[in-house]
Motif scaffolding. Structure first.
Motif, mmCIF file in Angstrom:
data_model
loop_
_atom_site.group_PDB
_atom_site.id
_atom_site.type_symbol
_atom_site.label_atom_id
_atom_site.label_comp_id
_atom_site.label_asym_id
_atom_site.label_seq_id
_atom_site.Cartn_x
_atom_site.Cartn_y
_atom_site.Cartn_z
ATOM 1 N N THR A 1 36.828 32.530 41.324
ATOM 2 C CA THR A 1 35.419 32.522 41.734
ATOM 3 C C THR A 1 35.233 33.281 43.038
ATOM 4 O OG1 THR A 1 35.124 30.373 40.659
ATOM 5 C CG2 THR A 1 33.450 31.049 42.238
ATOM 6 N N CYS B 1 32.584 35.439 48.360
ATOM 7 C CA CYS B 1 31.675 34.289 48.524
ATOM 8 C C CYS B 1 31.349 34.010 49.984
ATOM 9 C CB CYS B 1 32.264 33.042 47.868
ATOM 10 S SG CYS B 1 32.406 33.151 46.074
ATOM 11 N N ASP C 1 35.489 36.954 42.230
ATOM 12 C CA ASP C 1 34.328 37.483 41.503
ATOM 13 C C ASP C 1 33.106 37.640 42.393
ATOM 14 O OD1 ASP C 1 35.999 37.372 39.366
ATOM 15 O OD2 ASP C 1 35.063 35.641 38.405
ATOM 16 N N ASN C 2 33.006 36.790 43.435
ATOM 17 C CA ASN C 2 31.887 36.882 44.377
ATOM 18 C C ASN C 2 30.544 36.816 43.651
ATOM 19 O OD1 ASN C 2 30.894 37.093 47.033
ATOM 20 N ND2 ASN C 2 30.532 39.281 46.781
ATOM 21 N N THR C 3 30.394 35.795 42.813
ATOM 22 C CA THR C 3 29.179 35.665 42.015
ATOM 23 C C THR C 3 27.996 35.244 42.875
ATOM 24 O OG1 THR C 3 29.805 33.389 41.486
ATOM 25 C CG2 THR C 3 30.465 35.109 39.925
ATOM 26 N N ASN C 4 26.805 35.441 42.336
ATOM 27 C CA ASN C 4 25.589 35.123 43.095
ATOM 28 C C ASN C 4 25.477 33.634 43.396
ATOM 29 O OD1 ASN C 4 24.748 37.807 43.149
ATOM 30 N ND2 ASN C 4 23.643 37.625 41.206
ATOM 31 N N TRP C 5 25.926 32.792 42.457
ATOM 32 C CA TRP C 5 25.747 31.357 42.669
ATOM 33 C C TRP C 5 26.643 30.832 43.793
ATOM 34 C CZ3 TRP C 5 29.618 27.787 42.359
ATOM 35 C CH2 TRP C 5 30.780 28.135 41.662
#
Length: 423
Positions: free
Chosen positions: A196, A276, A199-203
């Motif tokens: 996670t 993140c 990936d550095n996701t928006n959430w």
């Protein structure tokens, strides 16, 4: 002369392990692209890396996705410093790669792919200690969350507890409960999930922003606690409705403005807006300066409360000095967690590698995560008004088994005055 162009690279040319780790992270992809081309350039001096076994066999040069491994004699193992751009790797440690006797690089028996030994790049003992600290934080936040929820149920269930002081406690407890929840989610869904982070996701970025908003809300409501007590002890005549309106603005609205500015500025920097947002950023000053100001103000409030207790003594006391000193000590012990003044000690961190660092990490985990538990015990479970309200409830529900109790310390409305918290 052969010219090498590094402006573009086909991802199929990179090792498969590199493609998996890139995962559409632009700055990392650019770095690995540059490292790959630097590795694959024709050697300026061909004899520089001539390292052959007796029969002339050697493993060819290869790029494994992190480091460049030059031609190596068959039947030998080479090493070089671990990459410094991989989170969790110690660049002072060494990674290893083995060239087999037949002149081929060692392949992992389970995957069948070429394998470099990067397991030595991680300090296992330090990693296990960091996990222990994370577990302490998580468990402490769970304990605080449970006690805060119970406290909120008690505060909101009794009409006799609906005074200005309790209202401020309720807002502080709500912010602490939300913060505990956000930290638990952060440790379970982000810290324990390297994929996670990569990936550095928006959430996960959104969770970072919400978490820092709630932390600001905590500090500002602790500031409001100190400000209210200061006004009651010094100013005396304060309109509660006006004070609560200002407290709502300071406690809930002002943090939105500060965190929005922080998020917009940091989000525009690609280097600061990766992983993140876990890494420290220069933009944190947008949040730390208001927090420092609130803590300094809370310290001033505490000093003033102690001053009032030492100067306004009961005239009937035969030993006024010891009485005032006892009250001052009691007020300090009670108000420090309420005002969040234990956080002042956190910046005084021992140097990395110091024998005191581990003690500091454990102590900070306990102090920070259990703040909700401390304030719940001090300002709810040990609060005279709460005890009196619960006892009256039990007396009505179970009159036959609940003995009559003289409650001389509580006389109706006087028990809900803000100064009663310390006097």
């Amino acid at each position: 002369m052969e010219m090498v162009t590094t402006s573009r690279i086909d991802e199929k040319e990179l090792p498969s392990s590199t493609n998996e780790d890139l995962n559409e992270i632009p700055n990392v992809k650019a770095l690995l692209t540059r490292l790959y081309y630097e590795c694959m350039k024709t050697e300026k001096n061909a004899s520089e890396y001539q390292n052959k076994s007796g029969d002339g066999r050697q493993c060819p040069k290869t790029f494994d996705g992190y480091l460049c491994w030059h031609p190596t004699a068959a039947g030998s193992t080479v090493s070089q410093h671990c990459p410094d751009f991989v989170t969790g790797f110690d660049s002072t440690r060494l990674a290893y790669k083995t060239c087999l006797a037949d002149g081929t690089w060692y392949s992992h028996p389970e995957t069948g792919k070429l394998w470099s030994n990067y397991t030595t790049c991680v300090d296992i003992e330090d990693f296990e200690f960091r996990q222990l600290v994370n577990d302490l934080y998580t468990r402490g936040y769970i304990i605080s969350l449970v006690t805060l929820v119970i406290s909120l149920i008690i505060f909101l269930s009794f009409r006799s507890l609906r005074c200005t002081r309790i209202k401020i406690h309720v807002h502080l407890f709500i912010s602490l409960a939300f913060t505990c929840t956000a930290w638990i989610l952060w440790y379970k869904l982000i810290v324990e999930k390297p994929d996670t982070i990569r990936d550095n996701t928006n959430w996960c970025v959104a969770l970072h922003v919400v978490l820092h908003y709630l932390m600001l809300v905590n500090y500002f409501w602790m500031f409001c606690e100190g400000l209210h007590l200061h006004l009651v002890l010094v100013v005396v005549f304060v309109k509660d409705a006006v004070a609560m309106r200002w407290f709502m603005i300071i406690g809930w609205i002002l943090p939105i403005i500060l965190v929005s500015v922080y998020a917009v500025i940091r989000g525009q920097n690609p280097i600061a807006a990766r992983q993140c947002w876990m890494e420290d950023s220069v933009y944190m000053w947008i949040l730390t300066i208001p927090v420092c100001i609130s803590l300094i103000a809370s310290m001033v409030f505490l000093i003033n409360v102690v001053r009032v207790l030492l100067t306004k003594l009961h005239p009937c006391s035969a030993q006024p000095a010891p009485l005032g000193l006892r009250k001052a000590v009691r007020a300090t012990l009670i108000l420090v967690p309420l005002f969040g003044l234990q956080h002042i000690l956190l910046p005084f961190r021992p140097d990395t590698g110091s024998p005191l660092e581990k003690y500091y990490q454990v102590a900070s985990a306990i102090l920070v995560s259990l703040q909700g538990f401390c304030v719940s015990c001090l300002f709810c479970f040990m609060n005279h008004d709460v005890i009196f309200a619960l006892w009256n409830l039990l007396s009505r529900l179970f009159p036959s088994i609940t003995p009559n109790m003289r409650w001389e310390s509580v006389n109706g409305p006087q028990a809900t005055q803000s100064r009663d918290v310390v006097v």
